[in-house]
Structure formats: structure tokens, C-alpha cells
Design an enzyme around this catalytic site. Structure first.
Site, PDB file in Angstrom:
ATOM      1  N   THR A  37      35.727  41.438  40.617  1.00  0.00           N
ATOM      2  CA  THR A  37      36.043  41.907  39.266  1.00  0.00           C
ATOM      3  C   THR A  37      34.764  42.397  38.588  1.00  0.00           C
ATOM      4  OG1 THR A  37      35.661  39.717  38.282  1.00  0.00           O
ATOM      5  CG2 THR A  37      37.886  40.208  39.042  1.00  0.00           C
ATOM      6  N   ASP A  38      34.936  43.147  37.501  1.00  0.00           N
ATOM      7  CA  ASP A  38      33.791  43.560  36.704  1.00  0.00           C
ATOM      8  C   ASP A  38      34.005  43.117  35.255  1.00  0.00           C
ATOM      9  OD1 ASP A  38      35.479  45.443  35.375  1.00  0.00           O
ATOM     10  OD2 ASP A  38      35.025  46.962  36.865  1.00  0.00           O
ATOM     11  N   MET A  39      33.066  43.451  34.386  1.00  0.00           N
ATOM     12  CA  MET A  39      33.118  42.952  33.013  1.00  0.00           C
ATOM     13  C   MET A  39      34.331  43.470  32.226  1.00  0.00           C
ATOM     14  SD  MET A  39      30.019  45.083  31.231  1.00  0.00           S
ATOM     15  CE  MET A  39      30.406  44.516  29.584  1.00  0.00           C
ATOM     16  N   ALA A  40      35.047  44.461  32.772  1.00  0.00           N
ATOM     17  CA  ALA A  40      36.289  44.902  32.134  1.00  0.00           C
ATOM     18  C   ALA A  40      37.435  43.952  32.497  1.00  0.00           C
ATOM     19  CB  ALA A  40      36.630  46.336  32.545  1.00  0.00           C
ATOM     20  N   GLY A  41      37.157  42.981  33.349  1.00  0.00           N
ATOM     21  CA  GLY A  41      38.167  41.973  33.697  1.00  0.00           C
ATOM     22  C   GLY A  41      39.098  42.401  34.817  1.00  0.00           C
TER      23      GLY A  41
END
Lengths: 147, 147, 147, 147
Positions: free
Chosen positions: D16-20
């Protein structure tokens, strides 16, 4: 009460590097496969937003000792054991065993310490006690398994 | 003789996770950015195929302690210091400093031990002495820098 | 008004795979290095939380054509060009050039279409118009550069 | 004769990335999970060193269209279908379906074209015919499945 979990992965092509072996950073991703499986097995997600306030589990220490390389398509068992349980932190031991081949061999051994945190109103994170209903389900593994 | 190297990276979006911070496994990739820069600075590549036989540098131990999170677009300095030099292994200390903000702060500290190996005819790797002309260019950092 | 950005990276060891070349998925991470540099160059972050409501930029289409491999320590220029600008989406072309060697050669060519979204109260994302002050700074690259 | 393979993965935290949501580059790593499973299912590895000379399968084109995000712990089925078979190349279609939730939904669709190569004495790669015994086991999927 639970103190261990075993996950199995098959090494992917994208996890290898030009030396023909699994890049050492990926063992830390493999650790989470077992940790998060352990949480799920207990009925939880490492993203614990069912509590009020929600808690998270950032890593404060990580370590790995590499004994033998893993290669593409090797099957690896990640055996996670709870090695320490404090009011706000958990520590795990990880034994990586290569399953293919004549007999399973331990190829690496790692450890991880994680801390239970909540997000403060200013966005920063602060250590907090592990939610009781979750803590009550976890115990430290027997000493002989941690040797 | 050299004992240190500093590399600077800007945190990429793909290096963050859903907690909004750099995934902890990426610090181990950041370590290599500094280590390989150090090798290049000395006129070498970590892929040392100019020697006969060629040598490589698998990792035997890796460790990281996380103090503060890194976030998207943070600028991080990876300060690598040679902490030990043996006939077949090198150990490094890594200090991660976040450069943006009012003053640089150390957000993490790591270490790595690597071993010099050659490939045997059967494809297995065996530890070997660090090539002299390379070893002669490296020294252990002063104790006060390793504190 | 801006329509292009160039970023340069050096291929890292962890980006290679056992074939000895950059794993193809990493070209999509390289694209973002240029895209996010373009945003920063215009005074913005791809995490646009200064707008009310905050907007984000999920990817809706990604593509890459690979002509020649990239190897460890190659220097690669990622040349990003705005190829299309609509009310809610942007499309980019990426030309990957290997800079080391006798003369720069194009090793790959990619494209990306991203959509401007806001988060709805239920957590889902909905397409929205690109904020005017940001859109006003962007234009489509001249046709000859997109060829 | 085979024309398809289905692999199932559970989305990992590190993907995952910081955008969820799952970082878009990871869909290309997911594609290989299915492709390499397909090869194994037929009794081969994508690292085909049993042939003389050994052949490999670099990617020449990759594409993905994203319809809905994947999130941490989602279960995703990667359905790979052979969409084209030429003397030296294979093309695949990939349908990504999220399995958790009330009913499976297609969240993304991708494609990949790979070329069979051998390594020349100078280290460069040259396209070559797909080994007959392997090619004979593969056929193009029925048109209705490729729609």
C-alpha cells in the site's frame, strides 16, 4: 492465548536481485506477512480502527541475520514467535526455513519490536497501552522455541 | 583511505505505506544507496567483476532502530561510516537524518555487515579475503563518529 | 505554463532482478519520480491538501514499452511531457534515456493518465475538476515533442 | 494445451501507499505471480535453463487500466489468459478481481507481451523461437474469455 504463527510464501521473481538471490530488504517484508497473519488469525487487523481511539503498530527495531540465500521459486516458511510482551510493545522472533530441498533448513533469523500508538490531534503518534482484549489473547512463546 | 560517505534521497510516494510514512523495509534499501555510493566514490562497484575471480558482497546481518517517521518528500541524508574491517567482512553504521525542517534530526540508525565472497564452480558462494587494493582504501571511522 | 520535467536517477541494486536488469515494474515508479518533481517544480505536491476539499491523483491507466534493458548503476533520465489536459484528468508521456555510454539512447517509453479526485464522506473517491490555480500552470507539450 | 491460470494473493501492508491503496506499480508484480504460476503449472520455470541455449522472457510491453482501488488485506484473483502466441512472443491478458465483498468485482485489467530471448556470447540478448516442447503446451484463450 497464542504465541506463534507460520506463513508460507514462494519467492517471486521481482523479489530477487542481480545476484540471483532474494534482496535482503525483502526479508523484512516477509516478516510482516507472518505478523499480519498472526493478527488476522486472532480476529484482528494490524490496522486496528475498531478501537476508540484507533491504534497502529509502527516498528521501532528490526534485525535480520542471513545464513543462506533464498532463490526464485523457493518456498519459505516464516515462523513468527512472540518473544516479549510489555504494556506498550511486542517483540517477535522470526525463523525463516526453506521448505523445498531434501529437508527444511533455517536460512535466516530475524526480530522485530513494534509499539502500539495512537494519533494525537496534531497528527503526531504517541505510545499507548495495547488494547486489553487484544493483549489478553497473546502470550510469550515457551523459552525452548525462542532458543 | 576513506571511512564515510553521505548520500541524500528524497522520499518517494511509492516508498510510503498506508500509515503515511516510509515503510520500514525501505531503510535497508536506503542503506545500500550510501554503501554503493561509497564504493563508487572509491572507484569501484559493489559488483566487483574486475577481480579474478569476481567477488560479491552478500549481507550477513542488518539492523535498524527507528526513532521518528519519514514522510513523502522528506529529504533524508544517509551517513554511512565504516565501523569494522576484518579480512573477509566489513561493517557499517548508518545515521539517517531528516534535512528538511528547522534543523537536521536523526530519525533512524542502522547497521550492516557484509561479507566478501566468490562463486565456487558448483554455484555456491564462499567467503574470501577482501581484494587488497580495495581493502587498502578503507579504514574504520574514528570512534567519536561511531558513538 | 509548464509542460515538461526531467528527472535523473541512478539504477539501484535493489531495483534489479535475477536477470541482471531493472525489473519492469520499477519503470512505473520512475515515472512518478518525474511527475512528482514536475508538481514540486510548480510549487505543489501530488498530495494536494492545501485545497478545500483536498484532492488526490490516482492513476487510471499506465503503460510502458521496453526497448533496451537498464542495468545497475546506469544513469537514466526520465523526461515527462504533458500529453493531454482535460477538466478532470492529465496524461503524460515519459521518455526514458540512458545517459551513460557514448550517446544518450531511449531505452523505454511510457504513459500515464491520472485523475483528480476528492474523498467523499463515505471514504470513496470521486473525480473532480483540477483546481484552477494548478490547471492554469499546466499546458500540453508541443506536438513535435510528443512524437 | 493450456491458455489460462488463476493466482490469488492477499494485499500486503508493504504494497500500500500513503493514499491507503495498493501502489499502481504493484499490479505489474501481481501479473508475474500469475504468469510464473502458469509456467510452473505446465512444468516449467520462467528461468528456462534446461534448454540449450537457455532462454529468458524479458517484457517488451506492459499496460494496466485501474478501475477500483485495492486495499490492505483485500483478496485479489489474478486471472491470466494467453491472448496471442507468435513464434517468438507471447501476450497475456490479466483480469484482477477482488474476491472479498459481496460478489467478486473486476478492479483492474492489464496486459503483457513477453519475448523469448537467448544470451549472445557478448552478453546481449537476442529474440529466439519459443522452444517447441513449451510452445506446444500453450494455446490462445477462446475469444469470449478475452472480451
Amino acid at each position: 492465548m497464542a504465541y506463534e504463527f507460520k506463513a508460507v510464501r514462494r519467492v517471486e521473481f521481482s523479489e530477487t536481485d542481480m545476484a540471483g538471490i532474494v534482496h535482503y530488504s525483502n526479508f523484512f517484508r516477509y516478516m510482516e506477512t507472518a505478523e499480519h497473519g498472526f493478527f488476522r488469525h486472532l480476529g484482528y487487523s494490524v490496522v486496528m480502527d475498531q478501537f476508540e481511539p484507533a491504534v497502529g503498530w509502527p516498528r521501532v527495531h528490526a534485525e535480520c541475520e542471513y545464513r543462506q540465500p533464498l532463490r526464485f521459486e523457493d518456498e519459505v516458511e516464516i515462523h513468527m514467535l512472540v518473544s516479549e510482551k510489555k504494556s506498550k510493545t511486542l517483540s517477535y522472533l522470526f525463523k525463516f526455513r526453506k521448505l523445498n530441498g531434501s529437508s527444511p533448513i533455517e536460512v535466516a533469523r530475524g526480530s522485530l519490536t513494534v509499539v502500539c500508538v495512537t494519533k494525537l490531534p496534531d497528527g503526531k503518534m504517541a505510545a499507548t497501552s495495547i488494547p486489553k482484549e487484544f493483549a489478553d489473547k497473546i502470550e510469550v512463546a515457551p523459552a525452548e522455541l525462542l532458543a
